[in-house]
Design a protein around this motif. Structure first.
Motif, PDB file in Angstrom:
ATOM      1  N   ASN A 190     -24.806  43.264  62.554  1.00 33.42           N
ATOM      2  CA  ASN A 190     -26.091  43.587  63.169  1.00 33.42           C
ATOM      3  C   ASN A 190     -26.946  44.399  62.203  1.00 33.42           C
ATOM      4  O   ASN A 190     -26.569  44.621  61.051  1.00 33.42           O
ATOM      5  N   ARG A 191     -28.099  44.837  62.661  1.00 31.71           N
ATOM      6  CA  ARG A 191     -29.029  45.535  61.762  1.00 31.71           C
ATOM      7  C   ARG A 191     -28.462  46.858  61.265  1.00 31.71           C
ATOM      8  O   ARG A 191     -28.755  47.284  60.146  1.00 31.71           O
ATOM      9  N   ARG A 192     -27.638  47.499  62.067  1.00 31.28           N
ATOM     10  CA  ARG A 192     -27.044  48.764  61.633  1.00 31.28           C
ATOM     11  C   ARG A 192     -26.137  48.545  60.421  1.00 31.28           C
ATOM     12  O   ARG A 192     -26.232  49.251  59.417  1.00 31.28           O
ATOM     13  N   GLN A 193     -25.285  47.534  60.518  1.00 28.07           N
ATOM     14  CA  GLN A 193     -24.398  47.246  59.388  1.00 28.07           C
ATOM     15  C   GLN A 193     -25.189  46.692  58.203  1.00 28.07           C
ATOM     16  O   GLN A 193     -24.893  47.012  57.047  1.00 28.07           O
ATOM     17  N   PHE A 194     -26.186  45.881  58.483  1.00 26.03           N
ATOM     18  CA  PHE A 194     -27.040  45.323  57.429  1.00 26.03           C
ATOM     19  C   PHE A 194     -27.683  46.435  56.615  1.00 26.03           C
ATOM     20  O   PHE A 194     -27.709  46.391  55.374  1.00 26.03           O
ATOM     21  N   ARG A 195     -28.185  47.443  57.284  1.00 26.48           N
ATOM     22  CA  ARG A 195     -28.835  48.560  56.590  1.00 26.48           C
ATOM     23  C   ARG A 195     -27.828  49.312  55.722  1.00 26.48           C
ATOM     24  O   ARG A 195     -28.134  49.691  54.578  1.00 26.48           O
TER      25      ARG A 195
END
Length: 257
Positions: free
Chosen positions: A63-68
């Motif tokens: 998700n975006r948290r891991q992507f960041r």
């Protein structure tokens, strides 16, 4: 002297773990392994929740948290090693039409199918994430500019050619527009700026007709023989400095013979 919270004995019966257990029970991939102690059980529960918090529930991708977090690590690596990296932003073309014509459950099937197709296109070292809605992102470490367009084009082609079954006897095809941007070697890049550059190329791909790849290539830092000569305050010799023969003076060449 009172014991610290970290060293205090934990009584599981006093913890409200029902919600945490229910969340993990909904995800077959995060079934709790057997534990030989209450502490081991609690550690498994915490590990499962941490992993679940980094995953998109519909597609199973990051998700975006891991992507960041991956982007931050990659920027540090590029700054330290000087290796290149490519960020791709992908958007499913005309996705709203899928929902309008076939319903939102069909839209979910398309998202899952595209995610599965993309997962088959990337290397184990790459990170594939659902960025939001019908948009995905791929972080490709060590991807040189010379190969970036070929990689992105291969992904676009595979998605286009892969049929998606949305109900028995009904298959559809979707396409993706892809925008990408490279990091600059040895430079501490701004993560928002990196994403913005890739997004700008994605919007460009959309505006130019969709189902295409647009990349923001890094500037060419190669120094020519002529530029080297100017840097060291002497004119290059077209014979010894490997200068382009089409740029040399024929009369001068004749005088050298």
């Amino acid at each position: 002297m009172s014991s610290s919270p970290a060293s205090a004995t934990i009584e599981l019966s006093k913890l409200r773990l029902d919600t945490a257990q229910a969340l993990l029970a909904q995800d077959e991939e995060h079934a709790l392994p057997e534990a030989d102690s209450p502490t081991g059980y609690l550690q498994n529960l915490i590990d499962g929740l941490c992993e679940l918090s980094l995953k998109d529930p519909l597609t199973g991708l990051a998700n975006r948290r891991q992507f960041r977090a991956v982007l931050e690590r990659e920027v540090d690596r590029v700054t330290r090693t000087g290796e290149s990296a490519l960020l791709l932003m992908l958007d499913i073309d005309h996705f709203k039409a899928v929902n309008d014509n076939h319903g939102h459950p069909a839209g979910d099937l398309v998202l899952q199918a595209v995610a599965q197709t993309l997962a088959g296109c990337v290397r184990p070292m790459d990170t594939l994430a659902r960025y939001g809605g019908e948009e995905f992102a791929v972080v490709l470490p060590g991807c040189q500019a010379a190969f970036g367009e070929a990689v992105a084009e291969r992904i676009r082609s595979i998605v286009e050619s892969t049929p998606i079954t949305i109900e028995p006897g009904l298959q559809i095809h979707v396409t993706v527009s892809i925008g990408g941007s490279f990091t600059l070697p040895w430079v501490k890049a701004s993560i928002p700026a990196w994403i913005d550059r890739a997004d700008h190329q994605l919007y460009r791909a959309k505006s130019e007709g969709r189902n295409r790849v647009c990349l923001d290539f890094p500037p060419d830092s190669t120094v020519s023989a002529e530029e080297k000569g100017l840097l060291f305050n002497h004119l290059p010799d077209p014979v010894t400095d490997d200068m382009d023969p089409y740029l040399s003076d024929p009369a001068d060449s004749a005088n050298r013979k």
